[in-house]
Scaffold this active site. Sequence first.
Site, short mmCIF file in Angstrom:
data_model
loop_
_atom_site.label_atom_id
_atom_site.label_comp_id
_atom_site.label_asym_id
_atom_site.label_seq_id
_atom_site.Cartn_x
_atom_site.Cartn_y
_atom_site.Cartn_z
N GLN A 159 -0.91 2.63 -32.68
CA GLN A 159 1.14 2.09 -32.20
C GLN A 159 1.41 3.26 -31.98
O GLN A 159 1.67 4.04 -33.30
CB GLN A 159 1.30 1.27 -33.44
CG GLN A 159 2.71 1.10 -32.74
CD GLN A 159 2.67 -0.04 -31.85
OE1 GLN A 159 2.36 -0.11 -31.35
NE2 GLN A 159 3.99 -0.33 -32.50
N HIS A 196 -1.92 -1.61 -33.06
CA HIS A 196 -2.27 -1.82 -32.13
C HIS A 196 -0.92 -1.87 -30.92
O HIS A 196 0.48 -2.37 -31.48
CB HIS A 196 -2.60 -3.46 -31.57
CG HIS A 196 -3.40 -3.45 -30.84
ND1 HIS A 196 -4.37 -4.74 -30.23
CD2 HIS A 196 -3.77 -2.66 -28.81
CE1 HIS A 196 -4.56 -4.65 -28.66
NE2 HIS A 196 -4.24 -3.10 -28.37
N GLN A 197 -0.84 -1.22 -29.71
CA GLN A 197 -0.04 -0.52 -29.45
C GLN A 197 1.16 -1.84 -28.42
O GLN A 197 0.28 -2.70 -28.01
CB GLN A 197 0.02 0.16 -28.16
CG GLN A 197 1.35 0.29 -27.42
CD GLN A 197 0.91 1.67 -26.19
OE1 GLN A 197 1.53 2.79 -26.22
NE2 GLN A 197 0.73 1.22 -24.84
N HIS A 198 2.19 -2.20 -29.49
CA HIS A 198 3.01 -3.22 -28.57
C HIS A 198 5.04 -2.82 -29.18
O HIS A 198 4.72 -1.92 -29.82
CB HIS A 198 3.01 -4.56 -30.06
CG HIS A 198 2.93 -4.38 -31.36
ND1 HIS A 198 2.03 -3.00 -32.21
CD2 HIS A 198 3.65 -4.75 -31.96
CE1 HIS A 198 2.73 -3.29 -33.21
NE2 HIS A 198 3.81 -4.01 -33.67
N PHE A 199 6.03 -3.70 -28.49
CA PHE A 199 7.00 -3.43 -29.00
C PHE A 199 7.41 -4.83 -29.50
O PHE A 199 6.92 -6.05 -28.68
CB PHE A 199 7.10 -3.69 -27.50
CG PHE A 199 7.61 -2.52 -26.74
CD1 PHE A 199 8.18 -1.13 -27.12
CD2 PHE A 199 6.43 -2.15 -26.28
CE1 PHE A 199 8.20 0.18 -26.54
CE2 PHE A 199 5.78 -0.42 -25.61
CZ PHE A 199 6.70 0.46 -26.11
#
Length: 386
Positions: A159, A196-199
């Site tokens: 993230q 975990h990379q997210h928007f």
Amino acid sequence: MSKKLDYSSADFIESTPNWLSKANKNSKFDDLLRNGWDKAMEEGVFRYTMGHLETKILDGPKQYVAQLNVKRATDRRQPQNITSLNQPFNPDTFNFTKIKETEILLTINNTDDEKSSNNKEIKNCLTPVQDRNLIIVNISPLEYGHVLVVPQVDSCLPQILTRKALQVALETVLLSARRSFRLGFNSLCAYASVNHQHFHAYYLEHELVVEYGPVQHITGVLYQSDVMPVPGFVFQTHENSVSTLTRVIHKITQYFQKNEIAHSVLLTRGAVFNEDKTSDNRTVRIYVWPRQKFKGSKSLVELHVAVIELGGHLPIKGMPPEAFNVAVVEMGGHLPIKDENSYKNMTEKEADSIIETAKLPEEEFQKIKSDVTKIVFEDSEDKNDS
């Protein structure tokens, strides 16, 4: 089966109506997202329906949008334990490669930059990288249409904002024709619950103060906003390209990562800077808030930013800081409240007091402001030299 949306810059919607207008049309993107989300709700993909949600506008100049959402607090996935902004991705814990197929609504792909060098990120997964940009349902939704935008899901990035992720985020907002569509990012130690990379993105059919609040110019594309209890930096798409904004904001968030500065980022439609809220000149505003760290799991009631760090400040009696977490949507003036008593008794003054727990000491913010100003100034100088 999920759908795929190929798009280009020709599909971007630069302006949406102000809140006085009754016009409220969907784009192709909106139709795909909303229809898919509705179908997922009908098929029981979510942990709960939205019938329990209550909404009210708090009295006061900020007009905070307060919502009672008890199920979001009680029926959600256990947040991960976060201790550092630079915590590495762990493939053994929950991540978005492990979701069910029924949770995937869309795969989105910008056909303009399929060969862009921005797509070259460090690959952490053992599986072949497909470089998919997914839009998936949030099974514990805050509001109607609540989804997660997961850029390059198969790369298994932590993230931490990459420039590619910022590009996908901004382009996703530009694909929507709805003024109510919001998109936000929480760094680790800023209430991100999955590394975990997210928007987060969703529709909120109420105007927020960050859509029209006054801003002060600092340098180049950089402005400051003090409309919320936590000061922050703000940018706009008006007269600025996606490439310029993502480049500059990425440099700033890289600085935050290097220095372990927690941050929240909000993208919302709004008035062009320092124009009236009723102005027809509209833009996308991008808020970047450096903020106090929260360490641990969001399920804990202790806040890392509490009494000692804030010089003995305590929220108003009867309104505990855990009435709502101070994450990106709250920084923008949308307050999902966890319990009925807090919802019933919440006032703007009390909400300000809770949001203020995320505020950095003034000396620390001024040091960050000086460094960020230098970053933006040097970027503009580099651009002029090139």
